[in-house]
Design a protein around this motif. Structure first.
Motif, PDB file in Angstrom:
ATOM      1  N   ARG A  84      13.792  63.640  21.201  1.00 39.99           N
ATOM      2  CA  ARG A  84      12.388  63.218  21.097  1.00 39.99           C
ATOM      3  C   ARG A  84      11.944  62.472  22.353  1.00 39.99           C
ATOM      4  NH1 ARG A  84      10.861  63.436  15.525  1.00 39.99           N
ATOM      5  NH2 ARG A  84       9.325  61.761  15.728  1.00 39.99           N
ATOM      6  N   ARG A  99       2.288  59.736  21.137  1.00 36.87           N
ATOM      7  CA  ARG A  99       2.351  59.880  19.678  1.00 36.87           C
ATOM      8  C   ARG A  99       3.785  60.113  19.211  1.00 36.87           C
ATOM      9  NH1 ARG A  99       3.196  63.800  16.581  1.00 36.87           N
ATOM     10  NH2 ARG A  99       3.047  65.327  18.260  1.00 36.87           N
ATOM     11  N   LEU A 100       4.516  60.956  19.935  1.00 34.29           N
ATOM     12  CA  LEU A 100       5.901  61.236  19.560  1.00 34.29           C
ATOM     13  C   LEU A 100       6.762  59.984  19.680  1.00 34.29           C
ATOM     14  CD1 LEU A 100       7.937  63.383  18.680  1.00 34.29           C
ATOM     15  CD2 LEU A 100       8.309  63.918  21.100  1.00 34.29           C
ATOM     16  N   GLU A 106       5.689  56.877  19.445  1.00 34.79           N
ATOM     17  CA  GLU A 106       5.288  55.948  18.384  1.00 34.79           C
ATOM     18  C   GLU A 106       5.925  56.336  17.053  1.00 34.79           C
ATOM     19  OE1 GLU A 106       0.891  54.602  20.098  1.00 34.79           O
ATOM     20  OE2 GLU A 106       1.047  56.231  18.641  1.00 34.79           O
ATOM     21  N   GLU A 107       5.956  57.631  16.771  1.00 31.29           N
ATOM     22  CA  GLU A 107       6.619  58.098  15.540  1.00 31.29           C
ATOM     23  C   GLU A 107       8.109  57.754  15.559  1.00 31.29           C
ATOM     24  OE1 GLU A 107       5.982  62.249  15.187  1.00 31.29           O
ATOM     25  OE2 GLU A 107       3.831  62.091  14.733  1.00 31.29           O
ATOM     26  N   THR A 108       8.714  57.935  16.722  1.00 32.97           N
ATOM     27  CA  THR A 108      10.142  57.646  16.853  1.00 32.97           C
ATOM     28  C   THR A 108      10.414  56.160  16.653  1.00 32.97           C
ATOM     29  OG1 THR A 108      10.365  59.480  18.413  1.00 32.97           O
ATOM     30  CG2 THR A 108      12.148  57.866  18.364  1.00 32.97           C
ATOM     31  N   GLN A 117       8.571  54.073  15.007  1.00 34.18           N
ATOM     32  CA  GLN A 117       8.304  53.719  13.621  1.00 34.18           C
ATOM     33  C   GLN A 117       9.491  54.058  12.733  1.00 34.18           C
ATOM     34  OE1 GLN A 117       5.730  51.984  12.737  1.00 34.18           O
ATOM     35  NE2 GLN A 117       6.315  51.907  10.578  1.00 34.18           N
ATOM     36  N   LYS A 118      10.100  55.224  12.980  1.00 37.92           N
ATOM     37  CA  LYS A 118      11.291  55.600  12.215  1.00 37.92           C
ATOM     38  C   LYS A 118      12.421  54.621  12.461  1.00 37.92           C
ATOM     39  CE  LYS A 118      10.873  60.604  11.534  1.00 37.92           C
ATOM     40  NZ  LYS A 118      11.564  61.902  11.711  1.00 37.92           N
TER      41      LYS A 118
END
Length: 813
Positions: free
Chosen positions: A707, A725-726, A728-730, A732-733
């Motif tokens: 990622r 965005r990618l 931020e998603e990472t 957050q996980k």
């Protein structure tokens, strides 16, 4: 309250009562583990000031991560009652261990170093114990020290008054400690503590000196029938010399105790680390003195024989002593670090191995899904056994996994793995029988050194590893040391179904099916919880799931618990120490990882994976040339070590991009594709970098490295928002699951910086440093950080990294 549910705990039984409340044995229904729950007295719960202070202190204390400090799991509240969930330990307190006697010299100095290490870790965080005494020091069944009740000593009963001076056993503490309020147990108090003054770390060192004298002599340095007499001795009298009760004690031990017990704090040890250093020097000098000649040896023998070993605690002492408070649960190696004098001095001797060997996966003659797992897992079991033979350089299981279910050219295998001997095998199951054919081949002259057929009942699979190992040792005429011979003795019986689940779990892990591996190994552990190898492999699977598949905090905790169970069952388990060191590094405890690995390499100097993990830990600490040296040593011993899942990143961090790319293997695993892309990115070959990043992401889009690579590819393609965005998603996980891989966070910071999001980049950079990645020299020169260097907070973060880097360098080099 017994058998009642509190939060996510089921209360099983009461373990004890004391001034700080009632302690229960409880089952954690979320994590499936036992814990100790201590409920605070009602007066704390109803006093807002006391409760607020308790919460602040407990949170600070729970942040400690150290193998010699007991763990706090959580602080909770149920129906207005506050409780602490903490580690459950088996053993006795130092108070019970002493039982009126003194310790042997070796045990004294080992335990003392561990206590000093714990104090150093706490004092670095600004936490002063204030009530250090033998009953607050726990000794596990494996001889590991756990210091208890950091900070909680401040929250006991109100300060004593003048009438209390007639009680010889008074413990005086307060929830609102400050100047004028006396805290601690009288016989172990420092002068400033007895006067009710403000305390710092040096007060704990005075208390520690009192404990040292008690350990060396069996007598307190300041004693009396009333507290008034004890206070007078603390304020005005010198303690009796150790020689009065122990004439054979080393003079240097007396010097150490005297310095601890100085009345003036300015004349005492100023830091626990200095005390620890003197204790280590004492141990080294005494050890070298025993080897200088027969007279020294005899004197040492007389000294140790004159000291009585403490009697076992009375049978009335409860088997499970539940204690608690702060710090990480880990191996008790705080006092076992070695002394290193210079960069040029090797950490451990590394004699050349006499034999290099690959044990290939066994081939199933009649392939079927029910027994195919045996091919790899039986080979792995043999490899594990042979890993304890110092004169054999055996390729790890990860190196031979690619040969499963293949017809191979042994010359090509030997050349690929750089070995001179290969063990091959085949097997077939016929009803309840399993027949295994093995042969050992010298690939130089292509000579079969021996071959044999083993026939075992299917429910006796455990015997296969023992028989094959003994065949190899006999066939190669290997001389074993007594320790090696002992370790290779056939193991105690394991439940047959549990062992089959264990073998299946090993096979699933090698196939990168970590979720199924965990599920299968957990079944094995449930059927037979006394097989150490199951716990070791389960810990590794938890760690991998935690780091790579966003399993996070829960998986890390399970991993550490599994590793500790493995070592409790088999303290000599080499691979468990290596796996645990990897967990320590990944979770920001680099210093603990280095201590553990150096100790492992002391007895297993040719273990390639241990060298690789040591290089990995050095990389986190910014010791880049040393990291390269260890990694190259690992690859010299085994060219395939960690070949598919790790890279020699220190070359990249040193700016040696060509060497970094040349060190990568010629395969297309997702990790190697990512690292190849990163190397090309640094070389500014952006088209090649984007291609590698995209291939890694297409292969495994859920992996963290893939990622990060995709985000950098988006930056190169001008898709800035997609990349952010990618990331931020990472993030957050990672936050949701508690993943704490600090080096991965640094890569996220780099990607944010490249994408132009400097605020997010700074936040990730800070988290990386706080999480234990303090590669200072890399930070100074990394071009990917250039967009962040003008930020006001950047110099302060750089200073934090430098401080820990310098502390690490002083401690280990």
């Amino acid at each position: 309250m017994v058998e009642r549910k509190i939060s996510h705990y089921v209360m099983l039984q009461e373990l004890g009562r004391g001034g700080m409340g009632v302690v229960y044995l409880a089952e954690d229904t979320l994590l499936g583990r036992q814990a100790a729950l201590k409920f605070l007295p009602d007066e704390f719960a109803h006093d807002p000031a006391s409760l607020a202070r308790f919460q602040r202190e407990a949170r600070a204390a729970s942040a400690l991560n150290h193998p010699n400090i007991c763990t706090i799991y959580e602080i909770g509240e149920d129906s207005g009652r506050w409780f602490i969930s903490m580690e459950l330990l088996e053993g006795v307190t130092l108070h019970h261990s002493l039982a009126g006697s003194r310790l042997t010299f070796d045990k004294l100095v080992d335990w003392a170093i561990q206590i000093a290490d714990a104090l150093d870790a706490a004092h670095e965080r600004g936490i002063v114990h204030r009530d250090l005494k033998p009953s607050n020091i726990f000794v596990t069944k494996r001889g590991q020290i756990k210091v208890l009740d950091f900070g909680l000593a401040k929250m006991s009963d109100p300060a004593f008054d003048a009438a209390a001076a007639t009680s010889p056993s008074l413990t005086a503490t307060s929830p609102l400690t400050g100047p004028g309020i006396t805290v601690g147990t009288v016989a172990y108090m420092s002068p400033e503590q007895a006067r009710g003054e403000e305390l710092d770390a040096r007060s704990d060192l005075f208390s520690f000196g009192t404990i040292l004298q008690l350990m060396a002599t069996g007598h307190l340095p300041f004693d009396g029938k009333t507290n008034a007499v004890v206070f007078d001795a603390i304020f005005n009298r010198d303690p009796p010399p150790i020689a009065q009760w122990n004439p054979e004690a080393p003079a240097e031990l007396q010097n150490i105790v005297t310095k601890c017990l100085e009345k003036d704090p300015e004349l005492r040890y100023q830091h626990a680390s200095d005390l620890r250093t003197d204790l280590k020097r004492l141990r080294r000098d005494e050890s070298s003195g025993q080897m200088r000649g027969s007279s020294a040896t005899e004197a040492s023998r007389r000294r140790n024989s004159s000291r009585t070993v403490p009697a076992a605690p009375p049978s009335s002492v409860r088997k499970w002593l539940t204690i608690g408070v702060m710090g990480a649960v880990a191996l008790g190696l705080g006092g076992m670090g070695l002394l290193y004098r210079s960069h040029s001095q090797p950490a451990v001797a590394t004699p050349a191995a006499e034999h290099s060997l690959a044990v290939l996966p066994f081939r199933n003659i009649r392939p079927d899904a029910a027994t195919d797992f045996l091919g790899f897992s039986l080979a792995d079991a043999v490899i594990t056994q042979l890993g304890y033979v110092s004169t054999m350089n055996v390729r790890p299981s990860s190196a031979i996994a690619k040969y499963r279910n293949q017809d191979v050219d042994l010359h090509a295998v030997a050349a690929d793995l750089k070995v001179d001997r290969v063990l091959t095998g085949s097997y077939v199951r016929d009803g309840d029988e399993l027949r295994i054919n093995t042969q050992l081949v010298d690939t130089g002259p292509e000579k079969i050194l021996w071959r044999d057929t083993i026939s075992v009942k299917y429910d006796k699979l455990l015997t296969v590893q023992d028989v094959v190992t003994q065949q190899l040792i006999s066939g190669l005429a290997i001389s074993l040391s007594p320790a090696e011979a002992e370790h290779l003795q056939p193991k105690a019986s394991v439940d047959p179904a549990a062992y089959e689940y264990y073998l299946r779990g090993v096979d699933l892990y090698a196939a990168n099916d970590f979720t199924a591996a965990i599920r299968t190994l957990e079944k094995s552990a449930a059927l037979d919880p006394n097989y150490a190898q199951t716990w070791a492999h389960l810990g590794r699977a938890y760690t991998t799931a935690g780091s790579l598949q966003f399993g996070g905090r829960a998986q890390y905790e399970r991993a550490q618990e599994a590793y500790e169970k493995a070592l409790a069952l088999d303290p000599g388990l080499l691979e468990d120490r290596i796996y645990m060191a990897n967990l320590f590094t990944d979770t920001g405890r680099v210093e603990q990882a280095v201590t553990l690995l150096r100790e492992a390499l002391k007895t297993n100097p040719n273990d390639a994976e241990a060298h690789w993990e040591l290089g990995y830990a050095y990389r986190f600490a910014g010791m880049l040339p040393e990291s390269v040296s260890e990694a190259e040593r690992a690859r010299q011993l085994d060219p395939s070590v960690k070949i598919n899942s790790s890279a020699l990143n220190s070359y990249l961090y040193l700016g040696e991009y060509e060497k970094f790319l040349q060190s990568l293997p010629p395969n297309d695993s997702v990790f190697i594709l990512f690292y190849r892309g990163l190397g090309e990115y640094y070389r500014r070959n952006f088209d090649a970098a984007r291609s590698y990043f995209d291939r890694a992401y297409a292969q495994h889009p859920s992996l963290l490295q893939a990622r990060v690579g995709k985000a950098l590819s988006d930056q190169l393609s001008g898709q800035r928002q997609e990349g952010i965005r990618l990331l931020e998603e990472t993030e957050q996980k990672m936050k949701q699951s508690g993943v704490s891989d600090a080096e991965a966070l640094y890569k996220i910071a780099q990607a944010y910086a490249a994408l132009g999001d400097v605020n997010a980049g700074m936040a990730a950079f800070e988290q990386s440093i706080q999480g234990g990645f303090f590669c200072y020299d890399y930070f100074l020169h990394d071009p990917l950080l250039d967009p962040l260097r003008s930020q006001p907070r950047f110099p302060g973060l750089l200073a934090q990294a430098k401080q820990r880097h310098e502390q690490f360098k002083r401690r280990f080099f």
